[in-house]
Design a protein around this motif. Structure first.
Motif, PDB file in Angstrom:
ATOM      1  N   MET A 181      48.222  32.330  32.204  1.00 44.03           N
ATOM      2  CA  MET A 181      47.544  33.352  31.786  1.00 44.03           C
ATOM      3  C   MET A 181      46.702  33.788  31.739  1.00 44.03           C
ATOM      4  O   MET A 181      46.413  34.481  33.007  1.00 44.03           O
ATOM      5  CB  MET A 181      48.617  34.399  30.628  1.00 44.03           C
ATOM      6  N   ILE A 182      46.370  32.863  31.543  1.00 45.01           N
ATOM      7  CA  ILE A 182      44.674  32.690  32.061  1.00 45.01           C
ATOM      8  C   ILE A 182      44.105  32.564  33.891  1.00 45.01           C
ATOM      9  O   ILE A 182      43.207  32.676  33.655  1.00 45.01           O
ATOM     10  CB  ILE A 182      43.491  31.190  31.091  1.00 45.01           C
ATOM     11  N   LEU A 183      45.527  31.458  34.012  1.00 47.47           N
ATOM     12  CA  LEU A 183      44.971  31.216  35.252  1.00 47.47           C
ATOM     13  C   LEU A 183      45.278  32.160  36.813  1.00 47.47           C
ATOM     14  O   LEU A 183      44.718  33.036  37.170  1.00 47.47           O
ATOM     15  CB  LEU A 183      46.095  30.031  36.150  1.00 47.47           C
ATOM     16  N   LEU A 184      46.477  33.003  35.866  1.00 44.97           N
ATOM     17  CA  LEU A 184      46.224  34.327  36.705  1.00 44.97           C
ATOM     18  C   LEU A 184      45.247  35.725  36.523  1.00 44.97           C
ATOM     19  O   LEU A 184      45.226  36.167  37.449  1.00 44.97           O
ATOM     20  CB  LEU A 184      48.248  34.559  35.863  1.00 44.97           C
ATOM     21  N   TYR A 185      44.595  35.827  35.063  1.00 49.24           N
ATOM     22  CA  TYR A 185      43.505  36.257  34.787  1.00 49.24           C
ATOM     23  C   TYR A 185      42.846  35.996  35.862  1.00 49.24           C
ATOM     24  O   TYR A 185      41.854  36.971  36.654  1.00 49.24           O
ATOM     25  CB  TYR A 185      43.811  36.075  34.003  1.00 49.24           C
ATOM     26  N   ILE A 186      42.252  34.722  35.945  1.00 48.87           N
ATOM     27  CA  ILE A 186      40.975  34.466  36.820  1.00 48.87           C
ATOM     28  C   ILE A 186      41.161  34.602  38.441  1.00 48.87           C
ATOM     29  O   ILE A 186      40.320  34.888  39.123  1.00 48.87           O
ATOM     30  CB  ILE A 186      40.738  32.947  36.539  1.00 48.87           C
ATOM     31  N   LEU A 187      42.737  34.611  38.738  1.00 50.51           N
ATOM     32  CA  LEU A 187      43.306  34.686  40.388  1.00 50.51           C
ATOM     33  C   LEU A 187      43.060  36.165  40.300  1.00 50.51           C
ATOM     34  O   LEU A 187      42.875  36.979  41.588  1.00 50.51           O
ATOM     35  CB  LEU A 187      44.847  34.246  40.838  1.00 50.51           C
ATOM     36  N   THR A 188      43.916  36.739  39.533  1.00 49.89           N
ATOM     37  CA  THR A 188      43.564  38.162  40.014  1.00 49.89           C
ATOM     38  C   THR A 188      41.941  38.433  40.189  1.00 49.89           C
ATOM     39  O   THR A 188      41.572  39.679  41.169  1.00 49.89           O
ATOM     40  CB  THR A 188      44.144  39.536  38.510  1.00 49.89           C
ATOM     41  N   GLY A 189      41.083  38.364  39.613  1.00 50.64           N
ATOM     42  CA  GLY A 189      39.846  38.537  39.566  1.00 50.64           C
ATOM     43  C   GLY A 189      38.799  37.978  40.228  1.00 50.64           C
ATOM     44  O   GLY A 189      38.147  39.180  41.250  1.00 50.64           O
ATOM     45  N   TRP A 190      39.326  36.906  40.867  1.00 49.54           N
ATOM     46  CA  TRP A 190      38.246  36.756  42.173  1.00 49.54           C
ATOM     47  C   TRP A 190      39.262  37.291  43.806  1.00 49.54           C
ATOM     48  O   TRP A 190      38.585  37.577  44.372  1.00 49.54           O
ATOM     49  CB  TRP A 190      39.323  35.098  41.606  1.00 49.54           C
ATOM     50  N   LEU A 191      40.655  37.384  43.286  1.00 49.67           N
ATOM     51  CA  LEU A 191      41.125  37.978  44.819  1.00 49.67           C
ATOM     52  C   LEU A 191      40.831  39.680  44.920  1.00 49.67           C
ATOM     53  O   LEU A 191      40.366  40.324  45.786  1.00 49.67           O
ATOM     54  CB  LEU A 191      42.257  38.307  44.218  1.00 49.67           C
ATOM     55  N   ALA A 192      40.684  40.799  43.312  1.00 51.09           N
ATOM     56  CA  ALA A 192      40.321  41.852  43.702  1.00 51.09           C
ATOM     57  C   ALA A 192      38.718  41.731  44.141  1.00 51.09           C
ATOM     58  O   ALA A 192      38.053  42.953  44.187  1.00 51.09           O
ATOM     59  CB  ALA A 192      40.694  42.320  42.555  1.00 51.09           C
ATOM     60  N   SER A 193      37.617  41.117  43.470  1.00 52.90           N
ATOM     61  CA  SER A 193      36.340  40.685  44.445  1.00 52.90           C
ATOM     62  C   SER A 193      36.360  41.350  45.565  1.00 52.90           C
ATOM     63  O   SER A 193      34.900  41.590  45.352  1.00 52.90           O
ATOM     64  CB  SER A 193      35.420  39.534  43.047  1.00 52.90           C
ATOM     65  N   ASP A 194      36.460  40.628  46.197  1.00 53.17           N
ATOM     66  CA  ASP A 194      36.940  40.260  47.385  1.00 53.17           C
ATOM     67  C   ASP A 194      37.114  41.868  48.025  1.00 53.17           C
ATOM     68  O   ASP A 194      36.510  42.280  49.381  1.00 53.17           O
ATOM     69  CB  ASP A 194      37.548  39.283  48.601  1.00 53.17           C
ATOM     70  N   ARG A 195      37.222  43.004  47.207  1.00 58.40           N
ATOM     71  CA  ARG A 195      37.562  44.281  47.899  1.00 58.40           C
ATOM     72  C   ARG A 195      35.993  45.179  47.701  1.00 58.40           C
ATOM     73  O   ARG A 195      35.426  45.283  47.036  1.00 58.40           O
ATOM     74  CB  ARG A 195      38.890  45.314  47.061  1.00 58.40           C
TER      75      ARG A 195
END
Length: 61
Positions: A47-61
């Motif tokens: 879940m920590i990895l998914l949280y970081i991945l979500t934040g990283w992917l959404a920051s490009d928008r």
């Protein structure tokens, strides 16, 4: 869903993922944060990895 998911850095505590998800779904951010903590306790680092991945992917928008 009410709107498209975007990070909410103004109300966010770490990256704004929980606040952004709460805005998108239309519930309180505290409920999302508690769910993330419980999911982290159950799944461990996944879940920590998914949280970081979500934040990283959404920051490009």
């Amino acid at each position: 869903m009410n709107q498209r998911f975007v990070l909410n850095r103004e109300q966010g505590k770490v990256m704004g993922v929980a606040a952004g998800l709460a805005d998108c779904i239309g519930i309180d951010a505290l409920v999302i944060r508690l769910g993330l903590v419980i999911a982290t306790l159950i799944t461990g680092p996944v879940m920590i990895l998914l949280y970081i991945l979500t934040g990283w992917l959404a920051s490009d928008r």
